[in-house]
Design a protein around this motif. Structure first.
Motif, PDB file in Angstrom:
ATOM      1  N   SER A  21       0.726  -1.285  -0.004  1.00  0.00           N
ATOM      2  CA  SER A  21       0.168   0.002  -0.101  1.00  0.00           C
ATOM      3  C   SER A  21       1.060   1.310   0.104  1.00  0.00           C
ATOM      4  N   ALA A  22       2.104   1.263   0.796  1.00  0.00           N
ATOM      5  CA  ALA A  22       2.822   2.460   0.900  1.00  0.00           C
ATOM      6  C   ALA A  22       3.296   2.527  -0.469  1.00  0.00           C
ATOM      7  N   THR A  23       3.770   1.591  -1.026  1.00  0.00           N
ATOM      8  CA  THR A  23       4.423   1.731  -2.379  1.00  0.00           C
ATOM      9  C   THR A  23       3.613   2.514  -3.542  1.00  0.00           C
ATOM     10  N   ILE A  24       2.321   2.461  -3.463  1.00  0.00           N
ATOM     11  CA  ILE A  24       1.270   3.055  -4.312  1.00  0.00           C
ATOM     12  C   ILE A  24       1.461   4.618  -3.973  1.00  0.00           C
ATOM     13  N   TYR A  25       1.371   5.014  -2.905  1.00  0.00           N
ATOM     14  CA  TYR A  25       1.554   6.606  -2.446  1.00  0.00           C
ATOM     15  C   TYR A  25       2.731   7.052  -2.944  1.00  0.00           C
ATOM     16  N   TYR A  26       3.921   6.389  -2.580  1.00  0.00           N
ATOM     17  CA  TYR A  26       5.251   6.775  -2.900  1.00  0.00           C
ATOM     18  C   TYR A  26       5.453   6.842  -4.254  1.00  0.00           C
ATOM     19  N   ARG A  27       4.973   5.875  -5.002  1.00  0.00           N
ATOM     20  CA  ARG A  27       5.123   5.915  -6.679  1.00  0.00           C
ATOM     21  C   ARG A  27       4.371   7.299  -7.143  1.00  0.00           C
ATOM     22  N   PHE A  28       3.425   7.525  -6.569  1.00  0.00           N
ATOM     23  CA  PHE A  28       2.419   8.780  -6.984  1.00  0.00           C
ATOM     24  C   PHE A  28       3.401   9.896  -6.810  1.00  0.00           C
ATOM     25  N   VAL A  29       3.941  10.088  -5.756  1.00  0.00           N
ATOM     26  CA  VAL A  29       4.824  11.315  -5.307  1.00  0.00           C
ATOM     27  C   VAL A  29       6.146  11.416  -6.306  1.00  0.00           C
ATOM     28  N   VAL A  30       6.625  10.068  -6.270  1.00  0.00           N
ATOM     29  CA  VAL A  30       7.879   9.937  -7.326  1.00  0.00           C
ATOM     30  C   VAL A  30       7.609  10.469  -8.677  1.00  0.00           C
ATOM     31  N   GLU A  31       6.561   9.921  -9.132  1.00  0.00           N
ATOM     32  CA  GLU A  31       6.244  10.545 -10.538  1.00  0.00           C
ATOM     33  C   GLU A  31       5.734  11.806 -10.869  1.00  0.00           C
ATOM     34  N   SER A  32       5.117  12.383  -9.663  1.00  0.00           N
ATOM     35  CA  SER A  32       4.610  13.910  -9.980  1.00  0.00           C
ATOM     36  C   SER A  32       5.438  14.850  -9.109  1.00  0.00           C
ATOM     37  N   ALA A  33       6.499  14.655  -8.425  1.00  0.00           N
ATOM     38  CA  ALA A  33       7.035  15.729  -7.555  1.00  0.00           C
ATOM     39  C   ALA A  33       7.891  16.251  -8.367  1.00  0.00           C
ATOM     40  N   GLU A  34       7.973  17.661  -8.259  1.00  0.00           N
ATOM     41  CA  GLU A  34       8.785  18.445  -8.863  1.00  0.00           C
ATOM     42  C   GLU A  34      10.075  19.011  -7.671  1.00  0.00           C
ATOM     43  N   LYS A  35       9.340  19.488  -6.677  1.00  0.00           N
ATOM     44  CA  LYS A  35      10.644  19.764  -5.485  1.00  0.00           C
ATOM     45  C   LYS A  35      11.334  18.794  -5.177  1.00  0.00           C
ATOM     46  N   PRO A  36      12.691  18.991  -4.933  1.00  0.00           N
ATOM     47  CA  PRO A  36      13.715  18.021  -4.674  1.00  0.00           C
ATOM     48  C   PRO A  36      13.530  17.290  -3.549  1.00  0.00           C
ATOM     49  N   GLN A  37      13.207  18.165  -2.140  1.00  0.00           N
ATOM     50  CA  GLN A  37      12.949  17.602  -0.945  1.00  0.00           C
ATOM     51  C   GLN A  37      11.905  16.574  -1.052  1.00  0.00           C
ATOM     52  N   ILE A  38      10.731  16.880  -1.474  1.00  0.00           N
ATOM     53  CA  ILE A  38       9.592  15.979  -1.432  1.00  0.00           C
ATOM     54  C   ILE A  38       9.904  14.520  -2.376  1.00  0.00           C
ATOM     55  N   LEU A  39      10.596  14.777  -3.603  1.00  0.00           N
ATOM     56  CA  LEU A  39      10.967  13.837  -4.288  1.00  0.00           C
ATOM     57  C   LEU A  39      12.234  12.938  -3.612  1.00  0.00           C
ATOM     58  N   GLN A  40      12.996  13.644  -3.089  1.00  0.00           N
ATOM     59  CA  GLN A  40      14.250  12.720  -2.391  1.00  0.00           C
ATOM     60  C   GLN A  40      13.632  11.788  -1.407  1.00  0.00           C
ATOM     61  N   SER A  41      12.769  12.387  -0.593  1.00  0.00           N
ATOM     62  CA  SER A  41      12.065  11.539   0.615  1.00  0.00           C
ATOM     63  C   SER A  41      11.263  10.492   0.174  1.00  0.00           C
ATOM     64  N   ALA A  42      10.612  10.617  -1.160  1.00  0.00           N
ATOM     65  CA  ALA A  42       9.699   9.983  -1.815  1.00  0.00           C
ATOM     66  C   ALA A  42      10.630   8.595  -2.185  1.00  0.00           C
ATOM     67  N   MET A  43      11.633   9.034  -2.825  1.00  0.00           N
ATOM     68  CA  MET A  43      12.291   8.001  -3.369  1.00  0.00           C
ATOM     69  C   MET A  43      13.117   7.117  -2.602  1.00  0.00           C
ATOM     70  N   ASN A  44      13.644   7.461  -1.328  1.00  0.00           N
ATOM     71  CA  ASN A  44      14.315   7.015  -0.461  1.00  0.00           C
ATOM     72  C   ASN A  44      13.234   5.939   0.428  1.00  0.00           C
ATOM     73  N   ASN A  45      11.820   6.490   0.732  1.00  0.00           N
ATOM     74  CA  ASN A  45      10.855   5.552   1.155  1.00  0.00           C
ATOM     75  C   ASN A  45      10.536   4.512   0.304  1.00  0.00           C
ATOM     76  N   LEU A  46      10.306   4.743  -0.990  1.00  0.00           N
ATOM     77  CA  LEU A  46      10.002   3.682  -2.243  1.00  0.00           C
ATOM     78  C   LEU A  46      11.079   2.765  -2.174  1.00  0.00           C
ATOM     79  N   LEU A  47      12.354   3.179  -2.055  1.00  0.00           N
ATOM     80  CA  LEU A  47      13.357   2.010  -2.275  1.00  0.00           C
ATOM     81  C   LEU A  47      13.206   1.318  -1.093  1.00  0.00           C
ATOM     82  N   ALA A  48      13.058   1.817   0.212  1.00  0.00           N
ATOM     83  CA  ALA A  48      12.852   1.041   1.465  1.00  0.00           C
ATOM     84  C   ALA A  48      11.693  -0.071   1.284  1.00  0.00           C
ATOM     85  N   CYS A  49      10.675   0.078   0.510  1.00  0.00           N
ATOM     86  CA  CYS A  49       9.542  -0.389   0.429  1.00  0.00           C
ATOM     87  C   CYS A  49       9.785  -1.847  -0.706  1.00  0.00           C
ATOM     88  N   TYR A  50      10.468  -1.332  -1.714  1.00  0.00           N
ATOM     89  CA  TYR A  50      11.009  -2.382  -2.758  1.00  0.00           C
ATOM     90  C   TYR A  50      11.863  -3.476  -2.041  1.00  0.00           C
TER      91      TYR A  50
END
Length: 206
Positions: A21-50
């Motif tokens: 479930s977490a992956t679904i939300y993180y992927r949305f952020v990774v695919e849509s985020a422009e701001k580096p801070q949000i993108l970096q955080s989402a990518m890190n969390n998505l990596l942990a999920c994967y």
């Protein structure tokens, strides 16, 4: 914003260990985020999920994107190491070895310790126990400061395991004894090493 809401929802599911479930939300952020801070955080969390879900190929792919996107991030070395560990988890041992050896060329002493440990681990899984031991025994001499993972204790433990694979039980005991004798190693590790010694001694008595 919608992105922050999705990031927060991802974090809630992550804390609940509902990684799918977490992956679904993180992927949305990774695919849509422009701001580096949000993108970096989402990518890190998505990596942990994967990684938790065992999607090791996806970890490699995303880690590469992360390195490309944030070349100056503080955790860039961790991401590079992560790629090698994922190769190892996938059983691509030769790729993992090449990857770690390449990282060694530009590593400082503490990172060298970690990389020699991983190279040893890959050789161990390849069944090249003597070579693995040579790598593990470099580690204690390269460690200069305390890190989250105790590379010294882990290296002696894996050297012991390697000796056992070769049925060299006395040498294995000697490796576990090093964990007990060395200052600065966590008592839990020392207790574990004592158990290993008793287990190996019981093999010798048979």
């Amino acid at each position: 914003t919608k992105l922050r809401v999705n990031l927060s929802l991802g974090n809630i599911y992550f804390k609940l260990e509902k990684y799918d479930s977490a992956t679904i939300y993180y992927r949305f952020v990774v695919e849509s985020a422009e701001k580096p801070q949000i993108l970096q955080s989402a990518m890190n969390n998505l990596l942990a999920c994967y990684e938790e879900l065992g999607y090791y190929e996806l970890v490699i792919e995303l880690a590469r994107k992360y390195i490309e996107k944030f070349p100056n991030a503080e955790d860039i070395t961790d991401k590079r190491i992560k790629i090698g560990v994922m190769y190892e988890m996938l059983g691509n041992y030769d790729l993992a070895l090449t990857h770690f050896q390449k990282l060694l060329e530009e590593a400082d002493k503490d990172l060298e310790a970690e990389l020699h440990y991983y190279i040893g681990e890959v050789l161990y899984y390849k069944g090249e126990y003597e070579q693995a031991i040579l790598e593990f025994l470099k580690v204690p001499y390269l460690v200069t400061k305390k890190t989250k993972i105790d590379w010294t204790a882990n290296a002696f433990y894996m050297a012991g395991q390697s000796y056992e694979k070769m049925k060299k039980y006395e040498q294995a005991i000697n490796m576990y004894q090093q964990i007990i004798d060395r200052a600065g190693i966590d008592p839990i590790f020392k207790a574990g090493a004592q158990k290993e010694i008793e287990r190996v001694r019981s093999i010798l008595k048979q």
